[in-house]
Write an enzyme that holds these catalytic residues in place. Structure first.
Site, short mmCIF file in Angstrom:
data_model
loop_
_atom_site.label_atom_id
_atom_site.label_comp_id
_atom_site.label_asym_id
_atom_site.label_seq_id
_atom_site.Cartn_x
_atom_site.Cartn_y
_atom_site.Cartn_z
N CYS A 275 -23.72 43.99 20.82
CA CYS A 275 -22.87 45.15 21.12
C CYS A 275 -23.31 45.93 22.35
O CYS A 275 -22.61 45.96 23.36
CB CYS A 275 -22.86 46.09 19.92
SG CYS A 275 -22.18 45.33 18.45
N1 LIG Z 1 -23.22 42.30 14.92
C1 LIG Z 1 -23.05 43.59 14.89
O1 LIG Z 1 -23.96 44.33 14.55
C2 LIG Z 1 -21.72 44.22 15.25
C3 LIG Z 1 -21.54 45.59 14.98
C4 LIG Z 1 -20.32 46.19 15.26
C5 LIG Z 1 -19.31 45.43 15.84
N2 LIG Z 1 -19.50 44.11 16.13
C6 LIG Z 1 -18.37 43.38 16.70
O2 LIG Z 1 -17.80 42.57 15.70
C7 LIG Z 1 -17.30 41.36 16.26
C8 LIG Z 1 -17.95 40.16 15.57
O3 LIG Z 1 -19.34 40.22 15.78
P1 LIG Z 1 -20.37 39.44 14.87
O4 LIG Z 1 -21.70 40.01 15.19
O5 LIG Z 1 -19.94 39.39 13.45
O6 LIG Z 1 -20.25 37.97 15.49
P2 LIG Z 1 -20.77 36.60 14.86
O7 LIG Z 1 -20.94 35.65 16.00
O8 LIG Z 1 -21.91 36.86 13.94
O9 LIG Z 1 -19.57 36.12 13.94
C9 LIG Z 1 -18.35 35.71 14.44
C10 LIG Z 1 -17.85 34.58 13.57
O10 LIG Z 1 -16.55 34.22 14.02
C11 LIG Z 1 -16.42 32.82 13.97
N3 LIG Z 1 -15.34 32.44 14.85
C12 LIG Z 1 -15.35 32.25 16.19
N4 LIG Z 1 -14.11 31.94 16.62
C13 LIG Z 1 -13.31 31.97 15.55
C14 LIG Z 1 -11.92 31.74 15.36
N5 LIG Z 1 -11.12 31.45 16.38
N6 LIG Z 1 -11.45 31.82 14.11
C15 LIG Z 1 -12.26 32.11 13.07
N7 LIG Z 1 -13.57 32.34 13.19
C16 LIG Z 1 -14.08 32.28 14.41
C17 LIG Z 1 -17.79 32.31 14.34
O11 LIG Z 1 -18.00 30.98 13.88
C18 LIG Z 1 -18.69 33.31 13.64
O12 LIG Z 1 -19.00 32.91 12.33
C19 LIG Z 1 -17.60 41.44 17.74
O13 LIG Z 1 -16.50 41.97 18.40
C20 LIG Z 1 -18.75 42.43 17.81
O14 LIG Z 1 -18.80 43.09 19.05
C21 LIG Z 1 -20.69 43.49 15.83
#
Ligand SMILES: NC(=O)c1ccc[n+]([C@@H]2O[C@H](COP(=O)([O-])OP(=O)(O)OC[C@H]3O[C@@H](n4cnc5c(N)ncnc54)[C@H](O)[C@@H]3O)[C@@H](O)[C@H]2O)c1
Length: 446
Positions: A275
């Site tokens: 992030c």
């Molecule tokens: N990690 C954090 O602490 C956090 C906190 C707040 C917001 N976010 C936001 O949340 C969002 C997700 O982040 P995250 O950390 O969970 O990412 P992540 O990489 O842990 O998880 C994303 C998941 O989506 C899957 N994926 C990718 N393309 C896909 C598709 N087309 N269809 C279905 N699944 C798909 C991946 O295989 C993965 O399992 C991002 O926008 C991030 O900025 C993350």
């Protein structure tokens, strides 16, 4: 009240609404589990079959989300995980939690949101609510998702509902988690806001409705920019005070005793995680489209991204003081994940530090009990695995560079045979190591 709206509200109220979560990562998995735990049937979708398989074996692939929580949820039989996107049509609500990385030139990469938008649009049926949770620039929900769904011939607010609600997950935080972090929600129209707020209100302690998806999108970016800018300020203070021979950590401890108007942020080896290092650039990119320049944010980015280079320079100077050069020295970097006691190494500054030390000719190893092997990432492929966290291993190196303050490293005995530590996290002083007249290794702050 439109039929679809009334039906959805009633299904939310009696918890028969099927909740789909797309993207079962750090954000999506706890969200899916929370809705299951709140009594809703849940379908989790991911393109990665290994994730669905692991969950059905009742295993957690995210360390701080324990196996026990996953096992309990999947044993109840109310949640499934799948790669079969045709099952989207079974869902009453679809929550989108896919990645939003940056491209090679630090431009937003919306390919995951677009691909997911296409998958949902292809199967959109009357009465469904779609909420985007991925962090992104203001305007994404309206510009990217809305047209895809309208093209199906349904009217937003009547035939389907669309909102943005930012995820505020803080992995590993013991006090705040998905259920008790207030949930900001902005709908494309009042009915979309109403159904989205009702859904989240059924699982979360507090919902904060706002007037549009753009406000909700911008609120999330503001939160992350706030952190990025304040961390940059702490890093700049570190560089300035270091030159003046003043301990920045002691200064922060003193300043934070002020009961109002100050909030402590701490310096470090640079920014990490999915992030804080990335999201501000989503805003600067979009701002440029409007002829606005976010100079403050760019400056913070410049300071924060220079920190790993500073750490490498400081390590070279510290070794010099011991009559050694980086070239040919053995350096051990402590911590590969971007923050303490979690297994997430995305965008971790440790990668830059390791590569910087290597580029200067050092022989580099790393130690991280949370990350046994360094996975190849978007920009780095270290081809390393962790060395054991033992005094013998630590004693084999010319210099230790503390990059992550894992609890495992807070054992004084580990440093018995160590000569030199470059400490970016103030790990050593609380252990009573370093400083004039103290026993143990020389400790250099960086
Ligand atoms: N990690 C954090 O602490 C956090 C906190 C707040 C917001 N976010 C936001 O949340 C969002 C997700 O982040 P995250 O950390 O969970 O990412 P992540 O990489 O842990 O998880 C994303 C998941 O989506 C899957 N994926 C990718 N393309 C896909 C598709 N087309 N269809 C279905 N699944 C798909 C991946 O295989 C993965 O399992 C991002 O926008 C991030 O900025 C993350």
């Amino acid at each position: 009240m439109s039929d679809h709206r009334a039906r959805l509200l009633s299904k939310v109220a009696d918890r028969s609404a099927c909740v789909g979560v797309i993207g079962l990562g750090y954000v999506g998995l706890p969200l899916a589990l929370l809705f299951e735990e709140s009594g809703f049937p849940v379908i989790g979708f991911d393109v990665d079959p290994a994730k669905a398989e692991a969950l059905h074996r009742e295993e957690s692939y995210i360390r701080h989300i324990g196996r026990e929580r996953v096992a309990k949820a999947f044993a109840r039989g109310r949640i499934v995980a799948t790669t079969d996107f045709d099952r989207l049509s079974e869902c009453d609500a679809i929550l989108v939690c896919v990645p939003t990385p940056l491209g090679r030139h630090r431009e937003p990469d919306l390919s995951y949101i677009r691909a997911t938008g296409d998958e949902v649009a292809r199967r959109l049926r009357p009465g469904q609510l779609v909420v985007l949770e991925s962090t992104t620039y203001p305007g994404t929900t309206r510009e990217e998702l809305l047209p895809r769904f309208l093209a199906r011939g349904l009217e937003c607010g009547k035939g389907f509902f669309l909102a943005f609600s930012p995820e505020r997950e803080d992995p590993g935080n013991k006090s705040f988690h998905t259920q008790n972090i207030p949930k900001v929600v902005g709908g494309i129209d009042p009915p979309s806001l109403e159904v989205a707020a009702a859904l989240y209100g059924a699982a979360m302690a507090k919902v904060v409705p706002v007037s549009s998806p753009e406000v909700a999108e911008a609120a999330k970016i503001l939160e992350n920019v706030f952190r990025a800018v304040n961390i940059a300020l702490a890093n700049e203070m570190k560089l300035v005070l270091d030159r003046m021979g003043i301990d920045v950590w002691e200064v922060i401890e003193a300043a934070k005793t002020k009961p109002f108007g100050f909030m402590p942020f701490y310096p470090g080896p640079g920014l990490g995680g999915h992030c804080i290092p990335l999201d501000p650039f989503y805003l600067t990119w979009k701002a440029a489209e409007h002829g606005a320049w976010a100079r403050f944010i760019e400056l913070a980015g410049e300071i924060n991204t220079s920190m790993p280079h500073h750490v490498v320079d400081r390590t070279a100077r510290a070794l010099n003081g011991h009559g050694k050069s980086l070239r040919g020295s053995r350096a051990l970097v402590l911590g590969l994940s971007y923050k303490a006691d979690i297994d997430d190494d995305r965008e971790s500054p440790s990668f830059e530090i390791i590569e910087g030390l290597r580029a200067a000719g050092a022989e580099v190893a790393y130690c991280d009990p949370y990350i046994p092997m360094a996975r190849p990432g978007r920009e780095h492929d270290l081809r390393l695995s962790s060395v054991p966290c033992t005094p013998e291993e630590f004693g084999r190196h010319d210099v230790l560079v503390v990059s992550t303050a894992h609890s495992d490293f807070k054992d004084k005995a580990l440093y018995a045979g160590v000569n030199l530590v470059v400490d970016t996290r103030n790990l050593m002083a609380p252990l009573g190591l370093g400083g004039p007249g103290r026993p143990g290794p020389e400790v250099v702050r960086a």
